[in-house]
Write a protein that holds these residues in place. Structure first.
Motif, PDB file in Angstrom:
ATOM      1  N   LEU A 104       0.837  -1.205   0.000  1.00 49.05           N
ATOM      2  CA  LEU A 104       0.000   0.000   0.000  1.00 49.05           C
ATOM      3  C   LEU A 104       0.871   1.254   0.000  1.00 49.05           C
ATOM      4  O   LEU A 104       0.645   2.204  -0.742  1.00 49.05           O
ATOM      5  N   CYS A 105       1.881   1.215   0.814  1.00 48.11           N
ATOM      6  CA  CYS A 105       2.786   2.370   0.925  1.00 48.11           C
ATOM      7  C   CYS A 105       3.561   2.557  -0.378  1.00 48.11           C
ATOM      8  O   CYS A 105       3.699   3.669  -0.888  1.00 48.11           O
ATOM      9  N   LEU A 106       4.021   1.454  -0.920  1.00 48.29           N
ATOM     10  CA  LEU A 106       4.790   1.520  -2.162  1.00 48.29           C
ATOM     11  C   LEU A 106       3.928   2.044  -3.310  1.00 48.29           C
ATOM     12  O   LEU A 106       4.385   2.832  -4.137  1.00 48.29           O
ATOM     13  N   ALA A 107       2.679   1.621  -3.347  1.00 47.57           N
ATOM     14  CA  ALA A 107       1.798   2.019  -4.441  1.00 47.57           C
ATOM     15  C   ALA A 107       1.482   3.505  -4.396  1.00 47.57           C
ATOM     16  O   ALA A 107       1.267   4.129  -5.429  1.00 47.57           O
ATOM     17  N   THR A 108       1.466   4.080  -3.215  1.00 48.07           N
ATOM     18  CA  THR A 108       1.085   5.498  -3.121  1.00 48.07           C
ATOM     19  C   THR A 108       2.299   6.411  -3.004  1.00 48.07           C
ATOM     20  O   THR A 108       2.388   7.416  -3.689  1.00 48.07           O
ATOM     21  N   LEU A 109       3.254   6.060  -2.150  1.00 47.93           N
ATOM     22  CA  LEU A 109       4.372   6.967  -1.899  1.00 47.93           C
ATOM     23  C   LEU A 109       5.681   6.500  -2.547  1.00 47.93           C
ATOM     24  O   LEU A 109       6.708   7.151  -2.406  1.00 47.93           O
ATOM     25  N   THR A 110       5.646   5.368  -3.236  1.00 46.92           N
ATOM     26  CA  THR A 110       6.843   4.805  -3.860  1.00 46.92           C
ATOM     27  C   THR A 110       7.971   4.598  -2.862  1.00 46.92           C
ATOM     28  O   THR A 110       9.109   4.978  -3.100  1.00 46.92           O
ATOM     29  N   ARG A 111       7.638   4.080  -1.719  1.00 41.87           N
ATOM     30  CA  ARG A 111       8.678   3.678  -0.774  1.00 41.87           C
ATOM     31  C   ARG A 111       8.031   2.695   0.203  1.00 41.87           C
ATOM     32  O   ARG A 111       6.804   2.597   0.274  1.00 41.87           O
ATOM     33  N   TYR A 112       8.864   1.997   0.937  1.00 35.76           N
ATOM     34  CA  TYR A 112       8.331   1.090   1.936  1.00 35.76           C
ATOM     35  C   TYR A 112       8.143   1.833   3.248  1.00 35.76           C
ATOM     36  O   TYR A 112       8.842   2.810   3.523  1.00 35.76           O
ATOM     37  N   PRO A 113       7.195   1.402   4.053  1.00 33.61           N
ATOM     38  CA  PRO A 113       6.951   2.116   5.310  1.00 33.61           C
ATOM     39  C   PRO A 113       8.107   1.906   6.286  1.00 33.61           C
ATOM     40  O   PRO A 113       8.801   0.894   6.235  1.00 33.61           O
ATOM     41  N   THR A 114       8.295   2.842   7.163  1.00 32.16           N
ATOM     42  CA  THR A 114       9.266   2.674   8.233  1.00 32.16           C
ATOM     43  C   THR A 114       8.665   1.693   9.235  1.00 32.16           C
ATOM     44  O   THR A 114       7.445   1.513   9.270  1.00 32.16           O
ATOM     45  N   PRO A 115       9.499   1.085  10.056  1.00 34.05           N
ATOM     46  CA  PRO A 115       8.950   0.110  11.007  1.00 34.05           C
ATOM     47  C   PRO A 115       7.875   0.720  11.905  1.00 34.05           C
ATOM     48  O   PRO A 115       6.852   0.092  12.170  1.00 34.05           O
ATOM     49  N   LYS A 116       8.078   1.945  12.321  1.00 37.56           N
ATOM     50  CA  LYS A 116       7.098   2.547  13.220  1.00 37.56           C
ATOM     51  C   LYS A 116       5.805   2.900  12.501  1.00 37.56           C
ATOM     52  O   LYS A 116       4.709   2.784  13.031  1.00 37.56           O
ATOM     53  N   GLU A 117       6.001   3.343  11.275  1.00 35.49           N
ATOM     54  CA  GLU A 117       4.846   3.656  10.450  1.00 35.49           C
ATOM     55  C   GLU A 117       4.024   2.388  10.230  1.00 35.49           C
ATOM     56  O   GLU A 117       2.798   2.391  10.306  1.00 35.49           O
TER      57      GLU A 117
END
Lengths: 719, 190
Positions: free
Chosen positions: A668-681
């Motif tokens: 989901l994060c990659l599809a919208t922000l083009t990056r992987y989420p941080t562990p805390k996120e």
């Protein structure tokens, strides 16, 4: 009252209203106005609204803006913002919370300074104010706390503020650095990863002479910019990691964010030359053609539908030209010299849009768009100017003097008239152009461009001559201004600001580099794709848009001359946002490339656009990448589609997949922000998803998460 | 001021205050612009509307004790204004531009119905003003400076009156359309 209600009212009605406002209504007019108002409820409302506007303007200037003396309570701006963050009923409350989580955990930009910024805790009260469910509030506070601590860790003065922390965030130069070192060792000829991009050149005066190859020109760019950093004592930003670069190059070259599958593959790819390869793919992507068609349609005729042009025909012309990568000077020549009907020759639409008012807009806009020169003011009587300048304006205008707009009937097979088309024709008239000086003196002038006069005979086709004059030579203004415009497109700042106001009064930041690129561009045969390669493979374009103490002075927003020690953040255009939203969410399952999509997007855009009837046919787009505007849009029907669980949407596919939950969130994060989420996120989002999702048929938590990402400023910026 | 109404003290002398309390003053000041615009809708002329507002205010102040806190101030004041408009129309019947009585009553009814939307439009207006091109904003400010009108502005600028009327008209229409658009955009989100 909607814009459509108003469009249904006649110009006469508005003229009467105007006369009323200026006390110029006679009894007959008054009766006419009465008829309108009594007969038509729409006219009645418009009458009231118009008078109300008139009265408000009067009241406010007499008693202070917004009647501040009388109504100190709420500023209108605040009221509007409040409206904006009040989304569709029911889920609104929850979305506010989600948004707040998002703001603290993910969001990370500040618009005003155009720079990356630490999350602003001012925004968190949003959550506590509106939240009736106490459990949720506590969660927010916890997340907020986490976010704050994280920022402290990151705020070490020795390195730039890192906004999105990644697993490797201890290392200010991730991945790419390794690539560079490796490439140096094995002698790989990758341009991006060339030595020049890593090491500062030793001597500032040792400027590399380009050999015309991509590598050569990129080296010249790198050299020039690095020399500037050295003089100014600036250290450039670290190289952008692959994710940052990928998103940026996608938005800049093809106009939308990268599809999630592409991003996944690209980030995993170990190929040292993957950036170059990706760029080549993008330049051949059909979306490249679409993107530049959008960019140039907007520049040439604007977004507004108000002018009598055939937009689809112009777009067809642009599509075909960009698809063939036709030389830019040829295209410019065709816009200037175009003849024929607006449906059969799409290039005619540029001039057709601006030939009103003695071709004054055409003169000013041609100079602005194709030559990067603002000469609009030199035609008018109200500003101080010298007579030579005014003369220059009208001798340029003189080239358009033979141009005539004609109406052509279009009939069907049976010979019945179906419709009318506009057409550009050339009148065979000669002679001078007359104009009036400030002192009221009538003057004459003849067609002359950059010191070259042409015959003023009736038989000389002036626009053909102008097209030749404008597009020939070693380094015509057409080349220089195009290079400047493209540079601005990619870096978020041109060699001059504004990008289309060049000239001795506004010297470029890097005159020699601009000169060099303009000549190389001519030498390349005005090859747009080559120019894009030079820019996108340059060292500066590989850099992050984040900046630190070592280059915080490099901020053109403050009026400083740009050094390009980083890539400046820019807001997405309305088109980029629309396309990216559809791409990320599958809100619209029809493929992006169809004509229908373009039409729908164009209609959607109309709500933001307004054309002014000025001498330069200006228009304003009330859509800016401000959070308010983004929210206004985000709560629209479009977003409802984006969040829908209809078959084929991104969300539907995501939720019905059998992947583990953490993987889904990463996707989901990659599809919208083009990056992987941080562990805390990731942790925060898991909680969000859990709390909102009661079952597969009620995936509210997932929808919230997606909504939050789409509403983050990280999504609406090109960085 | 209450002295000028000798009949009133007889009703309830004991509870009457001599000066309006703070809440009344606040309600009064807050309603001024709205009242002005309410009047303007019906008389359509700025100077007339100002004069009627003055007359209305005099009555409002003199009758402040008739107003019951907790009821709608604007509804109360609006009635007074309506009566003043009527009086004014009687007085100025000769030599003034006149709309028919039917027109006035239709407009008066509509303005109340539309009051929420008009209020929203006023809020949106300031943003639209900010978005004007600088030249346009300056022109419109000059036009609405106290005591000005299109004709006088044209004289100051040394421009033909018609061209100034046209520019001002264009800008007003730009503002009008901008406000409408903003309201539509906001309506879509709620």
């Amino acid at each position: 009252m909607t814009p459509r209600d108003i469009a249904n009212l006649t110009p006469e009605f508005f003229e009467l209203l105007e006369a009323l406002c200026e006390d110029r209504l006679d009894q007959a007019d008054a009766q006419r106005l009465e008829q309108f108002v009594l007969r038509d409820a729409n006219a009645r409302r418009a009458y009231l609204a118009y008078l109300d506007l008139h009265g408000t303007l009067h009241w406010n200037t007499a008693f202070g803006t917004d009647g501040a003396n009388f109504e100190p309570a709420v500023s209108s701006r605040l009221a509007l913002d409040a409206d904006a963050v009040r989304p569709a009923a029911g889920r609104g409350q929850r979305r506010l919370i989600v948004l707040a989580v998002c703001v603290t955990v993910i969001a990370v930009f500040s618009f005003s300074a155009g720079r990356w910024f630490v999350p602003n805790n001012d925004q968190t009260p949003l959550a506590t104010h509106d939240e009736p469910r106490t459990t949720q509030s506590q969660d927010i506070n916890r997340v907020e706390l986490v976010a704050v601590t994280r920022n402290h860790e990151e705020r070490s003065p020795s390195r730039p503020v890192m906004l999105t922390d990644r697993p490797k965030s201890e290392n200010p130069m991730p991945e790419a650095t390794d690539d560079l070192r490796e490439s140096k060792v094995d002698g790989n000829t990758s341009i991006v990863a060339s030595d020049a991009s890593l090491q500062r050149p030793v001597g500032g005066n040792m400027v590399v002479k380009g050999d015309g190859s991509v590598q050569g020109i990129v080296a010249v760019i790198n050299e020039h910019l690095a020399a500037g950093w050295k003089v100014q004592g600036v250290e450039p930003s670290p190289l952008a990691d692959d994710a940052e670069w990928l998103r940026r190059v996608y938005l800049d070259v093809v106009g939308h964010i990268p599809p999630v599958d592409v991003a996944e593959k690209f980030l995993a790819d170990r190929d040292l030359r993957k950036r170059e390869k990706l760029l080549d793919t993008l330049l051949d992507d059909p979306a490249y053609v679409r993107n530049w068609t959008v960019v140039w349609t907007n520049l040439l005729i604007g977004r507004s539908d108000s002018r009598d042009v055939n937009r689809p025909a112009l777009q067809k012309y642009l599509r075909e030209s960009f698809a063939k990568n036709r030389p830019w000077n040829e295209m410019v020549g065709e816009f200037i010299s175009a003849e024929g009907s607006f449906d059969q020759n799409g290039a005619t639409n540029f001039l057709l849009a601006h030939l009103n008012n003695q071709a004054v807009p055409a003169t000013a806009i041609t100079a602005k768009i194709f030559l990067g020169r603002q000469i609009g003011c030199t035609q008018c009587h109200d500003h101080p100017f010298n007579d030579w300048k005014q003369d220059a304006f009208w001798s340029f205008n003189s080239f358009f003097q033979q141009t005539k707009v004609a109406r052509v009937d279009r009939s069907d097979d049976t010979g019945k008239m179906k419709s009318q088309a506009s057409a550009l024709e050339t009148k065979h008239v000669g002679g001078p152009t007359h104009f009036e000086t400030r002192r009221g003196l009538m003057q004459v002038t003849y067609p002359k461009f950059e010191g070259t006069s042409i015959s003023e005979d009736a038989d000389t086709n002036r626009r053909n001559e102008l097209a030749k004059l404008m597009t020939s030579g070693d380094k015509p203004l057409v080349s220089e201004s195009f290079v400047n415009r493209m540079w601005d497109h990619f870096f978020g700042c041109g060699f001059t600001r504004p990008v289309d106001d060049m000239g001795p009064h506004n010297p470029p930041s890097h005159p020699e580099l601009l000169d060099h690129l303009a000549r190389e561009f001519v030498a390349s045969g005005y090859d747009c794709k080559q120019l894009i390669r030079w820019i996108c493979l340059s060292d500066s374009y590989q850099r992050s848009s984040r900046f630190g103490k070592t280059n915080e002075q490099d901020n053109p927003e403050t009026g400083a001359s740009p050094l390009f020690s980083r890539v400046y953040v820019k807001g997405m255009t309305a088109e980029q946002l629309y396309d990216s939203l559809l791409l990320a969410t599958g809100a619209d399952k029809t493929p992006l490339a169809t004509g229908d999509h373009d039409r729908r997007r164009h209609e959607w855009l109309q709500q933001f656009v307004h054309a002014f009837q000025t001498d330069e046919n200006d228009e304003s787009i009330t859509f800016e990448s401000s959070i308010t505007q983004a929210l206004l849009m985000m709560n629209s029907e479009l977003t409802q589609q984006a969040l829908s669980m209809d078959r084929g949407t991104f969300l539907e596919k995501l939720i019905s997949s059998r992947d583990p939950e953490a993987d889904k969130i990463r996707r989901l994060c990659l599809a919208t922000l083009t990056r992987y989420p941080t562990p805390k996120e990731l942790q925060a989002l898991r909680r969000l998803v859990h709390e909102g999702t009661t079952s597969r048929s009620n995936p509210a938590g997932w929808q919230d998460a997606l909504w939050a990402y789409l509403n983050s400023s990280e999504f609406v910026l090109v960085h | 001021m209450t002295e000028s109404h000798p009949t009133e003290p007889a009703e309830d002398v004991g509870s009457l205050e001599q000066v309006p309390n703070a809440e009344f003053v606040q309600l009064f000041t807050k309603s001024q612009r709205r009242l002005f615009l309410f009047i303007l809708a019906q008389v359509s002329n700025l100077a007339d509307a100002e004069e009627i507002l003055q007359d209305t205010n005099v009555i409002i102040w003199s009758k402040f004790h008739q107003f019951q806190l907790g009821t709608s101030f604007f509804a109360w004041a609006g009635k007074i204004a309506t009566y003043e408009i009527l009086k004014y129309r009687e007085k100025k019947r000769v030599g003034r531009l006149q709309f028919s009585d039917e027109f006035i009553s239709r407009v008066a009814a509509e303005v109340i119905e539309l009051s929420d939307e008009l209020e929203q439009r006023r809020e949106a207006l300031s943003e639209c003003l900010r978005r004007l091109k600088v030249d346009d904003r300056e022109l419109i400010q000059a036009r609405y400076a106290p005591g000005e009108n299109g004709l006088k502005v044209a004289e100051h600028l040394g421009r033909p009156a018609n061209s100034v009327y046209q520019s001002i008209g264009r800008i007003r229409k730009v503002l009008f359309d901008c406000v409408t658009r903003r309201l539509t955009a906001t309506a879509r989100t709620t």
